[in-house]
Design a protein around this motif. Sequence first.
Motif, PDB file in Angstrom:
ATOM      1  N   ASP A  99      10.286 -31.993 -17.958  1.00 49.38           N
ATOM      2  CA  ASP A  99      10.478 -31.049 -16.733  1.00 49.38           C
ATOM      3  C   ASP A  99      11.953 -30.564 -16.705  1.00 49.38           C
ATOM      4  OD1 ASP A  99      10.170 -29.683 -14.535  1.00 49.38           O
ATOM      5  OD2 ASP A  99      10.375 -31.413 -12.946  1.00 49.38           O
ATOM      6  N   GLY A 100      12.922 -31.482 -17.143  1.00 47.52           N
ATOM      7  CA  GLY A 100      14.433 -30.813 -16.794  1.00 47.52           C
ATOM      8  C   GLY A 100      14.590 -29.836 -18.135  1.00 47.52           C
ATOM      9  N   ALA A 101      14.101 -30.319 -19.299  1.00 48.27           N
ATOM     10  CA  ALA A 101      14.251 -29.608 -20.359  1.00 48.27           C
ATOM     11  C   ALA A 101      13.345 -28.154 -20.368  1.00 48.27           C
ATOM     12  CB  ALA A 101      13.634 -30.267 -21.708  1.00 48.27           C
ATOM     13  N   ALA A 102      12.297 -28.187 -19.650  1.00 49.87           N
ATOM     14  CA  ALA A 102      11.530 -26.950 -19.398  1.00 49.87           C
ATOM     15  C   ALA A 102      12.368 -26.190 -18.784  1.00 49.87           C
ATOM     16  CB  ALA A 102      10.211 -27.127 -18.921  1.00 49.87           C
ATOM     17  N   ASP A 103      12.716 -26.681 -17.540  1.00 50.10           N
ATOM     18  CA  ASP A 103      13.682 -25.712 -16.780  1.00 50.10           C
ATOM     19  C   ASP A 103      14.750 -25.123 -17.299  1.00 50.10           C
ATOM     20  OD1 ASP A 103      12.011 -26.333 -14.637  1.00 50.10           O
ATOM     21  OD2 ASP A 103      13.004 -27.997 -13.981  1.00 50.10           O
ATOM     22  N   ALA A 104      15.388 -26.137 -18.501  1.00 46.20           N
ATOM     23  CA  ALA A 104      16.893 -25.727 -19.065  1.00 46.20           C
ATOM     24  C   ALA A 104      16.391 -24.403 -19.998  1.00 46.20           C
ATOM     25  CB  ALA A 104      17.464 -26.848 -19.539  1.00 46.20           C
ATOM     26  N   LEU A 105      15.202 -24.830 -20.707  1.00 49.30           N
ATOM     27  CA  LEU A 105      14.630 -23.774 -21.622  1.00 49.30           C
ATOM     28  C   LEU A 105      14.435 -22.586 -21.141  1.00 49.30           C
ATOM     29  CD1 LEU A 105      14.135 -23.446 -24.629  1.00 49.30           C
ATOM     30  CD2 LEU A 105      12.069 -24.055 -24.244  1.00 49.30           C
ATOM     31  N   MET A 108      17.608 -20.611 -20.220  1.00 51.20           N
ATOM     32  CA  MET A 108      18.116 -20.074 -21.600  1.00 51.20           C
ATOM     33  C   MET A 108      17.748 -18.737 -22.051  1.00 51.20           C
ATOM     34  SD  MET A 108      19.066 -22.276 -24.835  1.00 51.20           S
ATOM     35  CE  MET A 108      17.243 -22.485 -25.512  1.00 51.20           C
ATOM     36  N   LEU A 109      16.220 -18.930 -22.081  1.00 46.35           N
ATOM     37  CA  LEU A 109      15.705 -17.934 -22.258  1.00 46.35           C
ATOM     38  C   LEU A 109      15.554 -16.752 -21.439  1.00 46.35           C
ATOM     39  CD1 LEU A 109      12.074 -19.515 -23.872  1.00 46.35           C
ATOM     40  CD2 LEU A 109      13.946 -18.492 -25.093  1.00 46.35           C
ATOM     41  N   HIS A 110      15.574 -16.898 -20.084  1.00 45.43           N
ATOM     42  CA  HIS A 110      15.791 -15.682 -19.251  1.00 45.43           C
ATOM     43  C   HIS A 110      17.272 -15.011 -19.524  1.00 45.43           C
ATOM     44  CE1 HIS A 110      16.696 -13.912 -15.332  1.00 45.43           C
ATOM     45  NE2 HIS A 110      15.667 -13.704 -15.367  1.00 45.43           N
ATOM     46  N   SER A 111      18.416 -15.982 -19.512  1.00 42.50           N
ATOM     47  CA  SER A 111      19.475 -15.340 -20.012  1.00 42.50           C
ATOM     48  C   SER A 111      19.615 -14.580 -21.265  1.00 42.50           C
ATOM     49  CB  SER A 111      20.499 -16.526 -19.797  1.00 42.50           C
ATOM     50  OG  SER A 111      20.450 -17.529 -20.947  1.00 42.50           O
ATOM     51  N   LEU A 112      18.859 -15.131 -22.118  1.00 38.94           N
ATOM     52  CA  LEU A 112      19.095 -14.435 -23.467  1.00 38.94           C
ATOM     53  C   LEU A 112      18.251 -12.965 -23.525  1.00 38.94           C
ATOM     54  CD1 LEU A 112      19.507 -14.421 -26.414  1.00 38.94           C
ATOM     55  CD2 LEU A 112      17.545 -15.611 -26.745  1.00 38.94           C
ATOM     56  N   LEU A 113      17.049 -12.973 -22.756  1.00 40.43           N
ATOM     57  CA  LEU A 113      16.356 -11.885 -22.838  1.00 40.43           C
ATOM     58  C   LEU A 113      17.000 -10.883 -21.791  1.00 40.43           C
ATOM     59  CD1 LEU A 113      12.645 -13.244 -22.561  1.00 40.43           C
ATOM     60  CD2 LEU A 113      14.010 -12.186 -24.469  1.00 40.43           C
TER      61      LEU A 113
END
Length: 267
Positions: A99-105, A108-113
């Motif tokens: 759950d924590g990794a999914a939120d972090a990922l 990260m993808l949102h900030s990257l995009l």
Amino acid sequence: MADHNDNDRASNIPGPRQERPAAGLPAAAPLLLEELEDKPSRAEVLRTWWADAWDEGGVLHDRWEDLRQAPELGWHGMANWLKAALGLAGICLVILLLDGAADALAAMLHSLLTAVPRVQVGTDTSSGIFAVIDQPVRTYIAAHSASLPITGATVYTVWQLVGLFGLIGGFARSSGARITWTAWGAASIAMVHSAAPADGRTIATGLALLAWTAASAFALRGLTLRPAFFTHIHNDGHQIEPHIHLPAPAAPEADDTPDNVHPLQKR
């Protein structure tokens, strides 16, 4: 006198709330004060149960022994209830981590995009030998991504991430990553050949092909095109076949042989 007898009979008649005594059963004796005082309290009952549970053979004593012997017995020797508790705790921990990794990922993808529009596509932002390959790719993406729901900068960033995934995954000898690397290299060479200037198209395509081939030495390490030959050598073991040989009986002497006895003859 008659009134007095009538009052006595009326007093003996049970009313609507007075229960009739059962026939043949003695009336219930009132609870004595001594019996009420002898009844143990809840605290005493709980204290007695706690002491019995920690005695040898008690519930808490056995569970404590299972916990104490678990490090020595290992996973296969420990109690089943302890295995179930550890397994349930491990599953809960994995769910929390995922759950924590999914939120972090996702973050990260949102900030990257959201940061990719800063990447300039279709402009001369690179220099040197790398620009021979990078600028045609940028030009091709900018020319063919205008009708897409995402920007050309996002497509260019995804193109870079896919190439990085194929390179690292191929170095780790992942079959899927190597297939991705091969398709990514072919697509990149095709984009360079399509968008490079006409007078330098051959040189740009050749340099892109050489760069992709050199990088393939890391992405496709350990991969060989030599056919593998498998030679199967079968050695039969020694076979033992027992045979029983019965010696032929010796013929008796001529003087002792009766006329009615003849030796067996093989045909």
